[in-house]
Design a protein around this motif. Structure first.
Motif, mmCIF file in Angstrom:
data_model
loop_
_atom_site.group_PDB
_atom_site.id
_atom_site.type_symbol
_atom_site.label_atom_id
_atom_site.label_comp_id
_atom_site.label_asym_id
_atom_site.label_seq_id
_atom_site.Cartn_x
_atom_site.Cartn_y
_atom_site.Cartn_z
ATOM 1 N N ALA A 1 -10.481 -6.708 -3.896
ATOM 2 C CA ALA A 1 -11.337 -6.981 -4.303
ATOM 3 C C ALA A 1 -11.770 -6.749 -5.399
ATOM 4 O O ALA A 1 -12.287 -7.890 -6.607
ATOM 5 C CB ALA A 1 -12.628 -6.369 -3.081
ATOM 6 N N GLU A 2 -12.260 -5.290 -6.098
ATOM 7 C CA GLU A 2 -12.452 -5.075 -7.381
ATOM 8 C C GLU A 2 -11.468 -5.803 -8.936
ATOM 9 O O GLU A 2 -11.998 -5.905 -9.172
ATOM 10 C CB GLU A 2 -12.176 -3.367 -7.855
ATOM 11 C CG GLU A 2 -12.326 -2.774 -9.240
ATOM 12 C CD GLU A 2 -11.847 -1.633 -9.441
ATOM 13 O OE1 GLU A 2 -11.478 -0.957 -9.920
ATOM 14 O OE2 GLU A 2 -11.640 -0.594 -8.116
ATOM 15 N N ALA B 1 0.845 -1.311 0.310
ATOM 16 C CA ALA B 1 -0.257 0.280 0.303
ATOM 17 C C ALA B 1 1.214 1.351 -0.050
ATOM 18 O O ALA B 1 0.864 2.037 -0.498
ATOM 19 C CB ALA B 1 -0.683 -0.392 1.278
ATOM 20 N N SER B 2 2.022 1.484 1.108
ATOM 21 C CA SER B 2 2.910 2.836 0.762
ATOM 22 C C SER B 2 3.566 3.207 -0.459
ATOM 23 O O SER B 2 3.658 3.930 -0.764
ATOM 24 C CB SER B 2 3.932 1.628 2.343
ATOM 25 O OG SER B 2 4.843 3.361 1.687
ATOM 26 N N TYR B 3 3.860 1.339 -0.888
ATOM 27 C CA TYR B 3 4.952 1.489 -2.555
ATOM 28 C C TYR B 3 3.394 2.587 -3.734
ATOM 29 O O TYR B 3 3.961 3.164 -4.554
ATOM 30 C CB TYR B 3 5.226 -0.121 -2.914
ATOM 31 C CG TYR B 3 5.139 -0.060 -4.244
ATOM 32 C CD1 TYR B 3 7.056 0.718 -4.213
ATOM 33 C CD2 TYR B 3 5.236 -0.090 -4.901
ATOM 34 C CE1 TYR B 3 7.131 0.264 -6.061
ATOM 35 C CE2 TYR B 3 5.268 -0.577 -6.519
ATOM 36 C CZ TYR B 3 6.138 0.084 -6.277
ATOM 37 O OH TYR B 3 7.023 -0.245 -7.560
ATOM 38 N N LEU B 4 2.361 1.718 -3.234
ATOM 39 C CA LEU B 4 1.588 2.440 -4.508
ATOM 40 C C LEU B 4 0.886 3.740 -4.265
ATOM 41 O O LEU B 4 -0.047 4.680 -4.547
ATOM 42 C CB LEU B 4 0.277 1.729 -4.449
ATOM 43 C CG LEU B 4 0.563 -0.244 -4.640
ATOM 44 C CD1 LEU B 4 -0.719 -0.833 -4.757
ATOM 45 C CD2 LEU B 4 0.605 -0.148 -6.055
ATOM 46 N N GLY B 5 1.285 4.114 -2.870
ATOM 47 C CA GLY B 5 0.431 5.330 -2.730
ATOM 48 C C GLY B 5 -0.540 5.848 -1.950
ATOM 49 O O GLY B 5 -1.457 6.274 -1.772
ATOM 50 N N ILE B 6 -1.129 4.624 -1.312
ATOM 51 C CA ILE B 6 -2.635 4.894 -0.689
ATOM 52 C C ILE B 6 -2.404 3.620 0.399
ATOM 53 O O ILE B 6 -1.326 3.504 0.851
ATOM 54 C CB ILE B 6 -3.873 3.778 -1.776
ATOM 55 C CG1 ILE B 6 -2.600 2.116 -2.602
ATOM 56 C CG2 ILE B 6 -3.318 4.287 -3.129
ATOM 57 C CD1 ILE B 6 -3.525 1.308 -2.916
ATOM 58 N N THR B 7 -3.914 3.748 1.507
ATOM 59 C CA THR B 7 -4.130 3.058 2.700
ATOM 60 C C THR B 7 -3.974 1.560 2.605
ATOM 61 O O THR B 7 -4.584 1.813 1.578
ATOM 62 C CB THR B 7 -5.023 3.734 3.198
ATOM 63 O OG1 THR B 7 -6.317 3.543 2.309
ATOM 64 C CG2 THR B 7 -4.765 5.561 2.780
ATOM 65 N N GLN B 8 -3.825 0.844 3.294
ATOM 66 C CA GLN B 8 -4.864 -0.698 3.445
ATOM 67 C C GLN B 8 -6.045 -0.457 2.621
ATOM 68 O O GLN B 8 -5.692 -1.609 1.700
ATOM 69 C CB GLN B 8 -4.470 -1.050 4.229
ATOM 70 C CG GLN B 8 -2.274 -1.744 4.311
ATOM 71 C CD GLN B 8 -1.911 -2.456 6.063
ATOM 72 O OE1 GLN B 8 -1.572 -2.368 6.790
ATOM 73 N NE2 GLN B 8 -3.523 -3.727 5.340
ATOM 74 N N VAL B 9 -6.463 0.376 3.405
ATOM 75 C CA VAL B 9 -8.006 0.272 3.070
ATOM 76 C C VAL B 9 -8.368 0.501 1.459
ATOM 77 O O VAL B 9 -8.726 -0.692 0.922
ATOM 78 C CB VAL B 9 -9.058 1.308 4.281
ATOM 79 C CG1 VAL B 9 -10.274 1.686 3.430
ATOM 80 C CG2 VAL B 9 -8.994 1.046 5.198
#
Length: 188
Positions: free
Chosen positions: A184-185, A169-177
Motif C-alpha cells: 500500500a505504501e 511475506a515469508s521470503y521477506l521475513g514479515i507477516t502478510q499484514v
C-alpha cells in the motif's frame, strides 16, 4: 527456456563439450505442489528450470520459511548434496506445473574428469551459486523488508504476479499484514 541458453548463461562451452554435457540431461515434467527435494536427504541430481517457478524453504517451529525462488533459466540444486554428498537442509516445492532439465550429479562429476571445459563450467556454476547465497545473506542482514521488496520488484517482478503473497511475506521475513502495508505504501 532452452537448455543451450541456460548452459551458456553459466559459462560458454565449446560446441563439442556442450553436446557431450547435453547427452546426460533429460527433460522431466512435474505438477504444481510437488516437493522436488526434501530436507535431510541426499539429492543425487540438479535441475534447471525450463518453465515454472519453485521455492526453497526450511521448516522451523511448525512454520515454513521461504528463502529462495527460482524461475525459468535458473538451477535448482542442494549445494550440500552437490558438493559434499550429504543431506541438504532445504525443501524445494513447485509453485507451478514445471518443465525441468535433470542432470545426475555423478554423471556431471565424471564429465568434470574427462573435459576441462565442462570442469570450468562446473566451477563457474558453483561460483555463481556462492555469489547468490552471499547476496541473500547480505540482503537479509542489512536491508529492511521494504528494501528487499523493492529489490524483488526490480529484479524479479514476474514473481509478484506468480507467487502467493504468503510465500513472498515469508521470503521477506514479515507477516502478510506487514506485506500488505508495504504494498500500500509503494502504491502511493
Amino acid at each position: 527456456m532452452e537448455i543451450d541458453q541456460i548452459l551458456d548463461a553459466i559459462y560458454i562451452l565449446p560446441e563439442n563439450s556442450k553436446k557431450n554435457l547435453e547427452k546426460y540431461i533429460t527433460e522431466v515434467s512435474h505438477p504444481k505442489n510437488l516437493c522436488l527435494m526434501r530436507a535431510d536427504t541426499i539429492v543425487p541430481h540438479i535441475y534447471f528450470i525450463k518453465k515454472g517457478i519453485v521455492r526453497a524453504y526450511a521448516s522451523a517451529e511448525d512454520k515454513e520459511i521461504t528463502f529462495w525462488f527460482g524461475k525459468e533459466g535458473e538451477p535448482v540444486v542442494s549445494m550440500k548434496s552437490y558438493v559434499e554428498d550429504k543431506p541438504g537442509y532445504e525443501n524445494i516445492e513447485l509453485l507451478e506445473d514445471c518443465e525441468l532439465y535433470k542432470l545426475e550429479t555423478e554423471s556431471l562429476r565424471k564429465l568434470f574428469n574427462e573435459d576441462i571445459h565442462i570442469a570450468n563450467w562446473g566451477r563457474k556454476f558453483a561460483e555463481r551459486e556462492l555469489v547468490k547465497t552471499e547476496e541473500l545473506i547480505i540482503s537479509r542482514q542489512f536491508k529492511t523488508a521494504l528494501e528487499r521488496y523493492k529489490d524483488l520488484m526490480k529484479d524479479k517482478p514476474d514473481l509478484l504476479k506468480r507467487v502467493q503473497l504468503g510465500h513472498i511475506a515469508s521470503y521477506l521475513g514479515i507477516t502478510q499484514v506487514s506485506l500488505s502495508r508495504i504494498r500500500a505504501e509503494i502504491r502511493f
